[in-house]
Design a protein around this motif. Structure first.
Motif, mmCIF file in Angstrom:
data_model
loop_
_atom_site.group_PDB
_atom_site.id
_atom_site.type_symbol
_atom_site.label_atom_id
_atom_site.label_comp_id
_atom_site.label_asym_id
_atom_site.label_seq_id
_atom_site.Cartn_x
_atom_site.Cartn_y
_atom_site.Cartn_z
ATOM 1 N N PRO A 1 0.032 68.290 104.813
ATOM 2 C CA PRO A 1 1.322 68.988 104.832
ATOM 3 C C PRO A 1 1.346 70.060 103.755
ATOM 4 N N PRO A 2 2.137 71.118 103.951
ATOM 5 C CA PRO A 2 2.204 72.189 102.946
ATOM 6 C C PRO A 2 2.532 71.677 101.547
ATOM 7 N N SER A 3 3.385 70.668 101.459
ATOM 8 C CA SER A 3 3.756 70.154 100.134
ATOM 9 C C SER A 3 2.546 69.610 99.386
ATOM 10 N N GLU A 4 1.614 68.974 100.098
ATOM 11 C CA GLU A 4 0.431 68.418 99.452
ATOM 12 C C GLU A 4 -0.550 69.526 99.065
ATOM 13 N N ILE A 5 -0.680 70.526 99.921
ATOM 14 C CA ILE A 5 -1.557 71.663 99.592
ATOM 15 C C ILE A 5 -1.068 72.337 98.315
ATOM 16 N N VAL A 6 0.242 72.578 98.228
ATOM 17 C CA VAL A 6 0.810 73.250 97.058
ATOM 18 C C VAL A 6 0.678 72.366 95.821
ATOM 19 N N ARG A 7 0.898 71.060 95.978
ATOM 20 C CA ARG A 7 0.757 70.147 94.832
ATOM 21 C C ARG A 7 -0.659 70.208 94.277
ATOM 22 N N ARG A 8 -1.652 70.191 95.157
ATOM 23 C CA ARG A 8 -3.050 70.238 94.714
ATOM 24 C C ARG A 8 -3.380 71.572 94.049
ATOM 25 N N GLN A 9 -2.821 72.658 94.596
ATOM 26 C CA GLN A 9 -3.098 73.958 93.979
ATOM 27 C C GLN A 9 -2.424 74.079 92.611
ATOM 28 N N HIS A 10 -1.230 73.538 92.475
ATOM 29 C CA HIS A 10 -0.594 73.526 91.159
ATOM 30 C C HIS A 10 -1.483 72.789 90.153
ATOM 31 N N ALA A 11 -2.019 71.650 90.560
ATOM 32 C CA ALA A 11 -2.870 70.858 89.662
ATOM 33 C C ALA A 11 -4.138 71.624 89.299
ATOM 34 N N PHE A 12 -4.733 72.281 90.292
ATOM 35 C CA PHE A 12 -5.949 73.061 90.053
ATOM 36 C C PHE A 12 -5.668 74.200 89.068
ATOM 37 N N PHE A 13 -4.531 74.856 89.245
ATOM 38 C CA PHE A 13 -4.187 75.953 88.343
ATOM 39 C C PHE A 13 -3.945 75.439 86.924
ATOM 40 N N ARG A 14 -3.236 74.317 86.808
ATOM 41 C CA ARG A 14 -2.949 73.773 85.475
ATOM 42 C C ARG A 14 -4.220 73.370 84.731
ATOM 43 N N ASP A 15 -5.254 73.022 85.455
ATOM 44 C CA ASP A 15 -6.527 72.657 84.816
ATOM 45 C C ASP A 15 -7.207 73.857 84.162
ATOM 46 N N GLY A 16 -6.758 75.068 84.496
ATOM 47 C CA GLY A 16 -7.248 76.267 83.817
ATOM 48 C C GLY A 16 -8.505 76.884 84.402
ATOM 49 N N ALA A 17 -8.950 76.410 85.568
ATOM 50 C CA ALA A 17 -10.208 76.924 86.124
ATOM 51 C C ALA A 17 -10.128 78.405 86.474
ATOM 52 N N THR A 18 -8.954 78.880 86.879
ATOM 53 C CA THR A 18 -8.832 80.270 87.335
ATOM 54 C C THR A 18 -8.654 81.254 86.189
ATOM 55 N N ARG A 19 -8.459 80.770 84.977
ATOM 56 C CA ARG A 19 -8.154 81.653 83.855
ATOM 57 C C ARG A 19 -9.318 82.551 83.446
ATOM 58 N N PRO A 20 -10.543 82.039 83.297
ATOM 59 C CA PRO A 20 -11.640 82.920 82.854
ATOM 60 C C PRO A 20 -11.881 84.057 83.848
ATOM 61 N N VAL A 21 -12.043 85.256 83.327
ATOM 62 C CA VAL A 21 -12.303 86.407 84.193
ATOM 63 C C VAL A 21 -13.629 86.227 84.930
ATOM 64 N N SER A 22 -14.584 85.560 84.302
ATOM 65 C CA SER A 22 -15.876 85.319 84.956
ATOM 66 C C SER A 22 -15.701 84.511 86.236
ATOM 67 N N PHE A 23 -14.770 83.554 86.237
ATOM 68 C CA PHE A 23 -14.477 82.775 87.438
ATOM 69 C C PHE A 23 -13.918 83.680 88.531
#
Length: 460
Positions: free
Chosen positions: A7-29
């Motif tokens: 469901p969309p709610s679960e997709i968004v929940r997982r993406q929020h968690a992924f973002f909070r982990d900081g993986a997308t922050r480095p420009v190299s990523f």
């Protein structure tokens, strides 16, 4: 579990968690993921060309030039520029803040929603995704169900390229879109009609979610009496009849000076015949209307004026020939509603006041086009009429530049994107003031004897 089953709610929940982990922050990523996206687009190109032919009858030339090629150009510019765009920028510090330093830090919004339309179903999905990735966000994509082959291929491309916790595609109809709009996104990027844009903005307002709205409107095209009529006809025909007129920045109607109207219509008809032949609906270079509902809407406009060229229709193939309409009443439906099809009303004018009155009577257009050799005339039109973006002596070409901010104003849109402006659209710019501990200017405190004099001198 495949993302389509979540469901969309679960997709968004997982993406929020992924973002909070900081993986997308480095420009190299971000750079690595942009490269992966480019590789995937190149690999999928033959299938994308085929899908665009199936859904909209786009020729290989048109599909590559207006969809795949623009996406690859946006990728090239983002890969070259993202490191500079993401760097904190120093800002000036006023004398009243002596001893401090100021900087502005771009920060990704977080988890974003990108809702794209059917008329350029690949490019208008991937271009904002490039901006979202470059800015360090996660993204949920909702492609249009009206172009099912392209939508399915986008879903496959994204699934093979990215983890769904980072980028996911959700396919479906308006009910799916409504469910997505109820989710707690950090930013919503929508491309489509003003009517649906209002729905998106209303849903976002309930959660105070910032939006970028790329909408449409009635974009006027003005042909002055001293314009190069042959060149104007060619460039207007290109901008109007590419994708069978289903382009948000296509010329919606043409204002033509009374002295050159007859000659312009003749040249425009000649150019269309040269582009698409005597039977344009049989041309492999000419597209079709996306579905029966839009086909019927467009054919209903044919009675709003006198057909001076074209007018042929075929309900089986959903094709309408490039059509020029004269003697169109300004209060007719075709002059009140965005056409979004291969019909071009020709409106005669005598002076600039007539142009301004008609344009200002409608909502602010997304684009405006002026054909003239008179720089003063073009300058007055551009200065006095409110619109999103403009081309002087051309049409639609501004949309293909990754160095210009593209966006509307009022009912034609909120915000802009492309290139660095897309990065900005998906970023929050944090202001950070760092104050010195070496000294503490006393004038701002209430016990300062000379504080008021200093404040008056500094703050004026």
């Amino acid at each position: 579990m495949p993302v389509s089953a979540l469901p969309p709610s679960e997709i968004v929940r997982r993406q929020h968690a992924f973002f909070r982990d900081g993986a997308t922050r480095p420009v190299s990523f971000r750079v690595d993921r942009l490269r992966k996206l480019r590789e995937a687009i190149v690999r999928f190109e033959p299938r994308l060309l085929a899908a665009l032919r199936q859904d909209l009858n786009k020729s290989e030339r048109e599909a590559y030039a207006t969809e795949i090629g623009i996406a690859l150009t946006e990728l090239r510019v983002a890969l070259r520029g993202v490191r500079g765009w993401a760097k904190p920028k120093r800002a000036k510090t006023p004398m009243s803040h002596s001893g401090a330093s100021s900087r502005i830090v771009p920060e990704p919004y977080g988890t974003t929603l990108i809702v794209s339309p059917w008329n350029y179903p690949f490019m208008l999905t991937i271009a904002p995704l490039i901006s979202a990735i470059a800015a360090g966000n996660t993204a949920v994509l909702k492609p249009s169900e009206l172009t099912p082959n392209v939508s399915m291929l986008i879903a496959e491309l994204i699934r093979e390229t990215f983890s769904s916790d980072y980028v996911a595609v959700v396919e479906g109809d308006a009910q799916v879109s409504a469910e997505l709009l109820r989710q707690p996104f950090d930013h919503i990027f929508f491309t489509g009609s003003p009517a649906v844009g209002r729905i998106v903005m209303e849903a976002a307002a309930k959660q105070l979610i910032p939006v970028t709205l790329e909408l449409g409107g009635k974009s006027p095209c003005i042909v002055d009496k001293d314009a190069d009529l042959q060149l104007a006809a060619k460039r207007i025909a290109f901008g109007k009849f590419t994708n069978a007129g289903q382009t948000c920045v296509a010329p919606d109607y043409a204002f033509v000076h009374r002295e050159v109207k007859e000659a312009f219509v003749e040249k425009l008809a000649e150019v269309v015949t040269r582009f698409y032949g005597e039977r344009p609906m049989e041309s492999p270079e000419y597209g079709r209307i996306v579905n029966e509902r839009h086909y019927k809407r467009l054919t209903g406009y044919l009675d709003d004026g006198r057909i001076v060229f074209g007018g042929q229709t075929d309900g089986t193939s959903l094709k309408i020939a490039p059509t020029l309409l004269d003697q169109v009443p300004l209060d007719s439906p075709i002059m009140r509603e965005e056409i979004f099809g291969p019909l071009l009303p020709i409106v005669e004018y005598e002076d600039e006041a007539e142009i301004e009155a008609v344009v200002e009577a409608n909502p602010k257009p997304l684009a405006l086009y002026v054909f003239t050799r008179n720089k003063a005339f073009a300058g007055r039109i551009v200065e006095r009429i409110r619109f999103g973006d403009a081309c002087i002596n051309d049409t639609v070409m501004h949309f293909g530049s990754p160095y210009l901010p593209i966006g509307g104003v009022g009912s034609s849109g909120i915000g802009s994107y492309h290139g660095e402006y897309g990065f900005r659209a998906f970023s929050h710019y944090k202001s950070i003031l760092t104050m010195t501990n070496l000294f503490d200017p006393p004038f701002r405190y209430p016990d300062s004897k000379w504080g008021m004099k200093v404040i008056r001198k500094l703050l004026r």
